[in-house]
Design a protein around this motif. Structure first.
Motif, PDB file in Angstrom:
ATOM      1  N   VAL A   1      24.672  16.373  -7.866  1.00  0.00           N
ATOM      2  CA  VAL A   1      25.364  14.994  -7.441  1.00  0.00           C
ATOM      3  C   VAL A   1      24.510  13.851  -7.686  1.00  0.00           C
ATOM      4  CG1 VAL A   1      27.215  16.146  -6.075  1.00  0.00           C
ATOM      5  CG2 VAL A   1      24.903  15.382  -5.245  1.00  0.00           C
ATOM      6  N   ALA A   2      24.805  12.676  -7.768  1.00  0.00           N
ATOM      7  CA  ALA A   2      23.929  11.689  -7.653  1.00  0.00           C
ATOM      8  C   ALA A   2      23.961  10.908  -6.064  1.00  0.00           C
ATOM      9  CB  ALA A   2      23.886  10.471  -8.773  1.00  0.00           C
ATOM     10  N   GLU A   3      23.114  10.345  -5.707  1.00  0.00           N
ATOM     11  CA  GLU A   3      23.089   9.570  -4.406  1.00  0.00           C
ATOM     12  C   GLU A   3      22.720   8.107  -4.837  1.00  0.00           C
ATOM     13  OE1 GLU A   3      21.597  11.375  -0.921  1.00  0.00           O
ATOM     14  OE2 GLU A   3      23.256  12.863  -0.945  1.00  0.00           O
ATOM     15  N   ALA A   4      23.323   7.188  -5.035  1.00  0.00           N
ATOM     16  CA  ALA A   4      22.757   5.749  -5.307  1.00  0.00           C
ATOM     17  C   ALA A   4      22.759   4.800  -4.098  1.00  0.00           C
ATOM     18  CB  ALA A   4      24.037   5.239  -6.134  1.00  0.00           C
TER      19      ALA A   4
ATOM     20  N   ALA B   1      14.264  -6.335  -9.458  1.00  0.00           N
ATOM     21  CA  ALA B   1      14.813  -5.428  -8.661  1.00  0.00           C
ATOM     22  C   ALA B   1      15.276  -4.230  -9.329  1.00  0.00           C
ATOM     23  CB  ALA B   1      15.853  -6.384  -7.900  1.00  0.00           C
ATOM     24  N   GLU B   2      15.126  -3.360  -8.535  1.00  0.00           N
ATOM     25  CA  GLU B   2      15.696  -1.724  -9.293  1.00  0.00           C
ATOM     26  C   GLU B   2      16.349  -1.154  -8.004  1.00  0.00           C
ATOM     27  OE1 GLU B   2      13.038   0.037 -12.716  1.00  0.00           O
ATOM     28  OE2 GLU B   2      12.241   0.173 -10.924  1.00  0.00           O
ATOM     29  N   SER B   3      17.491  -0.399  -8.389  1.00  0.00           N
ATOM     30  CA  SER B   3      17.997   0.534  -7.116  1.00  0.00           C
ATOM     31  C   SER B   3      17.605   1.978  -7.608  1.00  0.00           C
ATOM     32  CB  SER B   3      19.589   0.322  -7.429  1.00  0.00           C
ATOM     33  OG  SER B   3      19.949  -1.119  -6.783  1.00  0.00           O
ATOM     34  N   SER B   4      17.553   2.898  -6.791  1.00  0.00           N
ATOM     35  CA  SER B   4      17.271   4.375  -7.123  1.00  0.00           C
ATOM     36  C   SER B   4      18.531   5.064  -6.751  1.00  0.00           C
ATOM     37  CB  SER B   4      15.942   4.813  -6.049  1.00  0.00           C
ATOM     38  OG  SER B   4      16.481   4.925  -4.736  1.00  0.00           O
ATOM     39  N   VAL B   5      18.316   6.235  -7.732  1.00  0.00           N
ATOM     40  CA  VAL B   5      19.300   7.230  -7.644  1.00  0.00           C
ATOM     41  C   VAL B   5      18.756   8.612  -7.548  1.00  0.00           C
ATOM     42  CG1 VAL B   5      21.239   8.312  -8.971  1.00  0.00           C
ATOM     43  CG2 VAL B   5      20.929   5.681  -9.027  1.00  0.00           C
ATOM     44  N   LEU B   6      19.192   9.254  -6.360  1.00  0.00           N
ATOM     45  CA  LEU B   6      18.470  10.565  -6.153  1.00  0.00           C
ATOM     46  C   LEU B   6      19.449  11.615  -6.731  1.00  0.00           C
ATOM     47  CD1 LEU B   6      17.368  10.169  -2.494  1.00  0.00           C
ATOM     48  CD2 LEU B   6      16.057   9.770  -4.369  1.00  0.00           C
ATOM     49  N   VAL B   7      18.928  12.402  -7.700  1.00  0.00           N
ATOM     50  CA  VAL B   7      19.720  13.449  -8.227  1.00  0.00           C
ATOM     51  C   VAL B   7      19.626  14.818  -7.149  1.00  0.00           C
ATOM     52  CG1 VAL B   7      20.140  15.068 -10.099  1.00  0.00           C
ATOM     53  CG2 VAL B   7      19.334  12.694 -10.468  1.00  0.00           C
TER      54      VAL B   7
ATOM     55  N   LEU C   1      22.500   5.120   3.809  1.00  0.00           N
ATOM     56  CA  LEU C   1      23.248   4.087   2.717  1.00  0.00           C
ATOM     57  C   LEU C   1      22.915   4.774   1.242  1.00  0.00           C
ATOM     58  CD1 LEU C   1      21.796   0.881   4.311  1.00  0.00           C
ATOM     59  CD2 LEU C   1      23.899   2.152   4.827  1.00  0.00           C
ATOM     60  N   ARG C   2      23.621   5.777   0.988  1.00  0.00           N
ATOM     61  CA  ARG C   2      23.746   6.134  -0.610  1.00  0.00           C
ATOM     62  C   ARG C   2      25.111   6.845  -0.533  1.00  0.00           C
ATOM     63  NH1 ARG C   2      19.077   6.628  -3.680  1.00  0.00           N
ATOM     64  NH2 ARG C   2      17.368   6.013  -2.467  1.00  0.00           N
ATOM     65  N   ARG C   3      25.801   6.514  -1.576  1.00  0.00           N
ATOM     66  CA  ARG C   3      26.815   6.994  -2.128  1.00  0.00           C
ATOM     67  C   ARG C   3      27.057   8.224  -2.941  1.00  0.00           C
ATOM     68  NH1 ARG C   3      32.421   5.349  -2.152  1.00  0.00           N
ATOM     69  NH2 ARG C   3      33.550   6.430  -3.787  1.00  0.00           N
ATOM     70  N   ILE C   4      27.424   9.132  -2.581  1.00  0.00           N
ATOM     71  CA  ILE C   4      27.589  10.508  -3.456  1.00  0.00           C
ATOM     72  C   ILE C   4      28.479  10.248  -4.574  1.00  0.00           C
ATOM     73  CG2 ILE C   4      28.238  12.887  -3.590  1.00  0.00           C
ATOM     74  CD1 ILE C   4      27.216  13.364  -0.979  1.00  0.00           C
ATOM     75  N   THR C   5      28.028  10.528  -5.814  1.00  0.00           N
ATOM     76  CA  THR C   5      28.717  10.351  -6.942  1.00  0.00           C
ATOM     77  C   THR C   5      28.701  11.748  -7.609  1.00  0.00           C
ATOM     78  OG1 THR C   5      28.259   8.037  -7.460  1.00  0.00           O
ATOM     79  CG2 THR C   5      29.136   9.309  -9.455  1.00  0.00           C
ATOM     80  N   PRO C   6      29.643  12.704  -7.585  1.00  0.00           N
ATOM     81  CA  PRO C   6      29.591  14.076  -8.012  1.00  0.00           C
ATOM     82  C   PRO C   6      29.651  14.015  -9.611  1.00  0.00           C
ATOM     83  CG  PRO C   6      31.239  13.799  -6.437  1.00  0.00           C
ATOM     84  CD  PRO C   6      30.963  12.442  -6.893  1.00  0.00           C
TER      85      PRO C   6
END
Length: 359
Positions: free
Chosen positions: A146-149, A162-168, A136-141
């Motif tokens: 790329v970031a996966e939010a 609350a916080e949301s993570s973004v994987l680089v 359940l992460r969306r790729i933002t190139p």
């Protein structure tokens, strides 16, 4: 576009007029070969070379990759996405193009399992499975990363909010370089393949909080949002936030666009129409706004807001996304695509092979 919903009027990417839907990973490999008739009786075309862009559509109950040829104003199914018993049909699949030209798509799975991810192989006319373990992460190139939010808050700050993570990640091997934290629920995400800066929006409406994330060093910088602006969309040319919204109360009967440029951002206010989509470059901004039963595409100068071009698409009450091509803008609806020449105002509509899921 909010996460974890079926498709709605968009933007988001770049992106409500669209809901932001998320990507995760796949543990098996799949390949589909083009034929005249595919699984489930879906008629498959062969215009891989002429397709300038791709979309996902539901055809005969199956998710298919659709090739869009704007020159010939044609859309046809090219491959059927493998269907599994644990597919989650309540969440729309997602498709995205990376800066290096690759196209990726994912199909969500039930019970918290990693989503299936595929790469479109234009040479072999197949869908090649990819490995991974994210859910359940969306790729933002970005340009090189790329970031996966995350689609829902998955952590808390020191203050308990609350916080949301973004994987680089590095798209060469999908290794994780760092993890970023963004307050609240990420509802909007936009990027530009020319930059490794991405723009994120948390919350909705007048409560939207916008930030810019530097994927190379992990720094997240908040950006002020004008009071009273109902934020509806976001673009991110060269990493600069373009915040699009409407005033609290409409003042114009016609679609009117005004622009305010500051050191930190560009704010675009659209009065007299519902904002469905936005796309931006360093030099111009294009907004799709619904007005009555029609949609207007308006292009303004990114520096001063001067209107450059305007075209009306008749009998199109809502657009789900817009995409630029060398032969004109593509305006997507649930069942159709309309090619729009903003200079001449000419439009040409053609049918999708099914119901649009993502583009």
């Amino acid at each position: 576009m909010p996460y974890l919903t079926t498709r709605k009027h968009r933007t988001r990417l770049t992106g409500p007029a669209r809901a932001i839907l998320l990507l995760a990973a796949l543990s098996s490999t799949a390949a589909l070969t083009t034929a005249c008739s595919g699984p489930g009786g879906v008629d498959l075309g062969d215009d891989w070379k002429g397709s300038r862009t791709f979309a996902l559509a539901k055809v005969n109950g199956l998710v298919t990759v659709v090739g869009i040829n704007p020159d010939k104003t044609r859309a046809e199914s090219l491959a059927v996405v493998p269907q599994q018993a644990d597919d989650d049909d309540s969440i729309s699949p997602h498709i995205v193009q990376l800066a290096d030209g690759r196209w990726l798509l994912t199909v969500p799975r039930k019970d918290g399992k990693p989503d299936r991810r595929y790469e479109i192989n234009r040479t072999d006319h197949t869908l090649d499975g990819m490995t991974g373990d994210e859910r359940l992460r969306r790729i933002t190139p970005g340009k090189t990363l790329v970031a996966e939010a995350a689609g829902l808050p998955d952590g808390k700050s020191a203050g308990g909010t609350a916080e949301s993570s973004v994987l680089v990640k590095d798209p060469a091997d999908w290794t994780t370089k760092r993890q970023l934290k963004v307050p609240g629920t990420i509802e909007l995400a936009a990027s530009d393949p020319a930059s490794d800066m991405i723009c994120l929006g948390s919350g909705s409406g007048s409560d939207t909080k916008v930030s810019v994330a530097n994927l190379t060093d992990g720094k997240v910088t908040p950006v002020p949002v004008p009071s009273g602006l109902e934020v509806t969309d976001l673009a991110c040319p060269s990493g600069r936030p373009v915040v699009v919204g409407s005033p609290a109360s409409a003042k114009s009967r016609d679609v009117k666009i005004s622009l305010k440029r500051t050191a930190a951002e560009t704010v675009v206010t659209v009065d007299g129409g519902r904002v469905d989509a936005v796309a931006a470059t360093d030099s111009s901004i294009v907004v799709a706004a619904a007005t009555g039963n029609d949609t207007e595409l308006v292009e303004v100068d990114a520096a001063n807001g001067k209107e450059l071009h305007r075209a009306r698409v008749k009998d199109l009450a809502a657009s789900l996304s817009i995409t630029p091509t060398s032969t004109g803008w593509l305006v997507y609806a649930e069942q159709t695509v309309t090619r729009v020449n903003l200079v001449t105002g000419k439009t040409k509509q053609f049918d999708l092979p099914g119901t649009l899921l993502d583009s």
